[in-house]
Design an enzyme around this catalytic site. Structure first.
Site, mmCIF file in Angstrom:
data_model
loop_
_atom_site.group_PDB
_atom_site.id
_atom_site.type_symbol
_atom_site.label_atom_id
_atom_site.label_comp_id
_atom_site.label_asym_id
_atom_site.label_seq_id
_atom_site.Cartn_x
_atom_site.Cartn_y
_atom_site.Cartn_z
ATOM 1 N N PRO A 120 40.945 45.437 40.459
ATOM 2 C CA PRO A 120 41.612 44.182 39.996
ATOM 3 C C PRO A 120 40.339 43.114 40.385
ATOM 4 O O PRO A 120 39.194 43.375 40.920
ATOM 5 C CB PRO A 120 42.384 43.733 41.229
ATOM 6 C CG PRO A 120 42.912 45.204 42.067
ATOM 7 C CD PRO A 120 41.590 45.811 41.847
ATOM 8 N N PRO A 121 40.480 41.870 39.635
ATOM 9 C CA PRO A 121 39.436 41.023 39.671
ATOM 10 C C PRO A 121 38.951 40.543 41.109
ATOM 11 O O PRO A 121 39.872 40.372 41.773
ATOM 12 C CB PRO A 121 39.965 39.831 38.831
ATOM 13 C CG PRO A 121 41.123 40.177 38.264
ATOM 14 C CD PRO A 121 41.404 41.439 38.800
ATOM 15 N N THR A 178 37.096 42.268 43.377
ATOM 16 C CA THR A 178 37.213 43.217 44.494
ATOM 17 C C THR A 178 35.627 43.740 44.334
ATOM 18 O O THR A 178 35.564 44.538 45.164
ATOM 19 C CB THR A 178 38.114 44.306 44.102
ATOM 20 O OG1 THR A 178 37.903 44.757 42.721
ATOM 21 C CG2 THR A 178 39.716 44.151 44.399
ATOM 22 N N LYS A 206 33.302 44.523 41.924
ATOM 23 C CA LYS A 206 32.596 45.694 40.842
ATOM 24 C C LYS A 206 31.207 45.116 40.764
ATOM 25 O O LYS A 206 30.449 46.053 40.447
ATOM 26 C CB LYS A 206 33.539 45.662 39.623
ATOM 27 C CG LYS A 206 34.957 46.203 40.090
ATOM 28 C CD LYS A 206 35.633 46.324 38.949
ATOM 29 C CE LYS A 206 36.015 45.012 38.169
ATOM 30 N NZ LYS A 206 36.979 44.146 39.146
ATOM 31 N N THR A 207 31.274 43.791 40.068
ATOM 32 C CA THR A 207 30.025 43.311 39.672
ATOM 33 C C THR A 207 28.893 43.549 40.729
ATOM 34 O O THR A 207 27.822 43.748 40.647
ATOM 35 C CB THR A 207 29.954 41.955 39.158
ATOM 36 O OG1 THR A 207 31.061 41.825 38.199
ATOM 37 C CG2 THR A 207 28.694 41.278 38.485
ATOM 38 N N GLU A 220 64.308 27.295 52.748
ATOM 39 C CA GLU A 220 63.406 28.055 53.677
ATOM 40 C C GLU A 220 63.845 28.662 54.952
ATOM 41 O O GLU A 220 63.535 29.808 55.162
ATOM 42 C CB GLU A 220 62.031 27.157 54.119
ATOM 43 C CG GLU A 220 61.290 26.544 53.003
ATOM 44 C CD GLU A 220 60.814 27.559 51.830
ATOM 45 O OE1 GLU A 220 60.629 28.766 52.298
ATOM 46 O OE2 GLU A 220 60.525 27.114 50.781
HETATM 47 P P1 ADP Z 1 34.544 41.589 40.388
HETATM 48 O O1 ADP Z 1 33.472 41.988 39.545
HETATM 49 O O2 ADP Z 1 35.278 42.836 40.821
HETATM 50 O O3 ADP Z 1 35.519 40.646 39.558
HETATM 51 P P2 ADP Z 1 32.520 40.382 41.827
HETATM 52 O O4 ADP Z 1 31.717 41.480 42.349
HETATM 53 O O5 ADP Z 1 32.274 39.454 40.897
HETATM 54 O O6 ADP Z 1 33.933 40.814 41.556
HETATM 55 O O7 ADP Z 1 32.961 39.763 43.307
HETATM 56 C C1 ADP Z 1 33.002 38.446 43.534
HETATM 57 C C2 ADP Z 1 32.560 37.951 44.917
HETATM 58 O O8 ADP Z 1 33.261 38.404 45.751
HETATM 59 C C3 ADP Z 1 31.345 38.640 45.143
HETATM 60 O O9 ADP Z 1 30.072 37.633 44.771
HETATM 61 C C4 ADP Z 1 31.221 38.509 46.608
HETATM 62 O O10 ADP Z 1 30.645 37.324 47.245
HETATM 63 C C5 ADP Z 1 32.492 38.695 46.985
HETATM 64 N N1 ADP Z 1 32.626 40.293 47.304
HETATM 65 C C6 ADP Z 1 33.786 41.107 46.725
HETATM 66 N N2 ADP Z 1 33.730 42.171 47.288
HETATM 67 C C7 ADP Z 1 32.856 42.254 48.137
HETATM 68 C C8 ADP Z 1 32.464 43.320 49.235
HETATM 69 N N3 ADP Z 1 33.207 44.235 49.320
HETATM 70 N N4 ADP Z 1 31.794 42.806 50.189
HETATM 71 C C9 ADP Z 1 31.302 41.606 50.112
HETATM 72 N N5 ADP Z 1 31.294 40.749 49.188
HETATM 73 C C10 ADP Z 1 32.573 40.919 48.305
HETATM 74 ZN ZN ZN Z 2 62.186 29.993 47.987
HETATM 75 MG MG MG Z 3 33.032 41.105 37.724
#
Ligand code: ADP
Ligand code: ZN
Ligand code: MG
Length: 601
Positions: free
Chosen positions: A200-201, A203, A205-206, A422
């Site tokens: 998922p976004p 997490t 990956k980049t 609620e």
């Molecule tokens: P994706 O490419 O999966 O959408 P990103 O790699 O761009 O996500 O992550 C966005 C930001 O979230 C990163 O720049 C980092 O700061 C934070 N982040 C995400 N996962 C981690 C992790 N496992 N450890 C530390 N920071 C993380």
């Molecule tokens: Zn409700």
């Molecule tokens: Mg990414």
């Protein structure tokens, strides 16, 4: 660059030809050349009618009295001066003095410039219309791959990626191979050509890909899938070609394609179908991936959050055959990520990140980073020296439900409705032990919602049983049931609850095979979202009759859950009233307060 030099060459030749032609034209126009002796005869015979002297060339030209024209070069300056000064001695009637003319190249300069402008104009026209195919448009076809951080200035290492131990272990092997390929090759091991990071976004990956580049110490080409897609046909494919050319020159290296779903979507899908630009790009990518051999030192890494829409050809062995799932972190993972992102923040010493990690189920790495940042911003706004638990709690709620809207004016009637709504959720959730315990109830408007009831899991589980799902729906409907029961009317405030309840019920029947009448049959393809193009063209794989049954089953699930909530709330009306009244006073109830009121009434 061969093409370019030939364009320049032909331009030069063209200019020379034009100049030659022009000078030829000029001499043709001039009159009969005579030698100076003849001119002297004409002079003494007084047959010259007029002459023009051109000083710089010592040239004399003009007409004779019989009408013929002549031209001659005077051999000496003294004679030239004499001719100029004594026209009377030869009975010349008209004398013209031609001022010194510009040197020949200056004379032709405007013409040459004009021609150059034309050449430039036309060649740029050709460039544009050629698109990517032509050599003139070299730049279009260049891949936009960037050699990331060649000097290792902003190095990201595996230490910066927290909580993704399995993923890192898997990738460490690839890093190791790039560092010392020999031991792998000697062992006869084949290293995967392509690795696909799916998750998922947010997490990480980049981030993970950047960490590989930091660890590996080899060139790292990074390109985003959308960079391949251009409005010009063929550009994507030639960019892919160029990318692989560069990679081969720099091997061993890593090629990272982020958001590969932009190019890698299933072929034959999408409106307009058929043979579009993206498809050619994908084909080229497949061809190039087959083109380099095993252990050649190029490793492709791609990232996507939509693995389900990728073309199966991309995923087959020899291409992106290794898939690494980068999931939403668990409690331990979240704690580690929080630790990474709190390094440069000033937290109160008694804050335990493990508690915060428990409070944030479902948060991704990006959410957690955002959480730390929000709390730091809040601490500044509150003029605090250190970030406290208050700020962290508030930041969590902000991320989940949006900022509090204390200033929004809510009528007393609406507040009462929200309070009972609620309280209804909370009571039903409390009475159904399979559901997560209530963490906080609030009737302060936040974001789009008028209030919220937050519940948090004790232990995270990845599977949901049927009875748990049914309880979940009952909990969601608890709000609506309470409105109906107490106020006697129902409101739009429950629309989101109803939407979520329906979607759970639909999945139970259609995807999870949880209905008794229809049995364990799935009526849906794997993906959740309607992927325009693939689903639009497809007809349902079940009959109208079954469709009716599905609708009936969904309704049955919802009805049962509604009745369950209704029974629970009717039987516990005094608890419902007590919680709602307390909410009207306090606006917000923490878990402990709620427990206490629940037990008391
Ligand atoms: P994706 O490419 O999966 O959408 P990103 O790699 O761009 O996500 O992550 C966005 C930001 O979230 C990163 O720049 C980092 O700061 C934070 N982040 C995400 N996962 C981690 C992790 N496992 N450890 C530390 N920071 C993380
Ligand atoms: Zn409700
Ligand atoms: Mg990414």
């Amino acid at each position: 660059m061969k093409k370019k030099s030939s364009v320049v060459g032909s331009t030069i030749i063209f200019i020379i030809v034009v100049i030659a032609a022009l000078s030829l034209f000029k001499t043709n126009q001039t009159s009969k050349t005579i030698n100076f002796n003849e001119f002297q005869n004409d002079w003494t015979n007084k047959t010259i009618k007029s002459f023009t002297v051109e000083e710089d060339k010592m040239l004399v030209s003009g007409t004779l009295k019989n009408g013929t024209t002549y031209e001659t070069v005077v051999p000496s300056a003294r004679l030239f001066q004499f001719i100029k000064d004594h026209p009377k001695s030869a009975d010349v009637q008209e004398i013209y003095l031609k001022p010194a003319t510009l040197p020949i190249w200056l004379q032709y300069l405007p013409t040459v410039l004009m021609i150059l402008m034309f050449v430039w104009f036309f060649s740029s026209m050709i460039k544009q219309s050629n698109g990517a195919g032509g050599g003139a448009a070299m730049k279009f076809g260049k891949s936009k791959a960037k050699l990331v951080d060649p000097n290792n200035k902003k190095k990201v290492s595996f230490d910066d990626v927290a909580g993704a131990d399995e993923e890192k272990a898997e990738l460490a092997e690839i890093v190791d191979f790039l560092k010392q390929p020999k031991q792998y090759i000697d062992m006869g091991a084949r290293i995967p050509k392509g690795v696909l990071l799916v998750g998922p976004p947010g997490t990480g990956k980049t981030l993970l890909a950047r960490a590989i580049s930091g660890e590996a110490g080899v060139p790292f080409f990074s390109i985003s899938g959308s960079d391949f897609v251009e409005m010009y046909v063929g550009v994507g494919a030639s960019r892919v070609r160029d990318l692989f050319e560069q990679a081969k020159k720099n091997s061993p290296c890593i090629v990272f394609i982020d958001e590969i779903d932009a190019v890698g979507r299933q072929r034959g899908a999408g409106i307009g179908g058929g043979n579009d630009e993206r498809e050619q790009t994908l084909n080229q990518l497949l061809v190039e991936m087959d083109g380099f051999g095993e252990n050649e030192g190029i490793i492709m890494i791609a990232a996507t959050n939509r693995a389900d829409v990728l073309d199966p050809a991309l995923l087959r062995p020899g291409r992106f055959d290794r898939q690494i799932l980068v999931g939403v972190p668990d409690t331990k993972g979240r704690e580690a990520i929080l630790a990474v992102h709190s390094k440069n923040k000033h937290l109160e010493p008694e804050i335990k990140l493990s508690v915060l990690a428990k409070r944030t189920p479902g948060f991704t790495g990006a959410d957690l980073e955002n959480l730390m940042n929000e709390s730091a911003l809040l601490a500044v706004r509150r003029a605090k020296k250190l970030i406290g638990m208050d700020e962290l709690e508030e930041a969590v709620t902000r991320i989940v439900a949006g900022p509090e809207k204390k200033s929004r004016i809510v009528s007393e009637e609406d507040r009462r409705l929200t309070a009972y709504h609620e309280a209804g959720h909370a009571i039903v959730m409390k009475l159904l032990p399979r559901l997560d315990p209530v963490h906080q109830i609030s009737i302060v408007p936040r974001g789009m919602a008028g209030g919220y009831t937050m519940h948090l899991p004790d232990v995270e589980s990845s599977y949901m049983s049927r009875s748990r799902l049914e309880d979940e729906i009952a909990g969601l409907l608890g709000g609506r049931v309470a409105e109906k029961l107490v106020i006697g009317d129902i409101s739009t405030g429950a629309s989101n609850d109803i939407e979520r309840a329906t979607s759970i019920a639909r999945k139970m029947v259609m995807s999870y095979g949880m209905s008794d009448t229809l049995g364990p049959i799935t009526f849906e393809s794997g993906s959740d979202d309607v992927f325009v193009g693939r689903d639009m063209g497809k007809s349902k794989s079940y009959s109208e009759e079954v469709a009716n049954k599905i609708d009936e089953e969904i309704k049955k699930v919802i009805d049962e859950a509604y009745n369950k909530a209704l029974t629970l709330l009717t039987d516990n009306r005094s608890k419902l009233n007590a919680v709602a009244e307390e909410l009207l006073v306090k606006e917000k109830l923490e878990a402990a307060d709620f427990q206490e009121i629940f037990a008391r009434s």
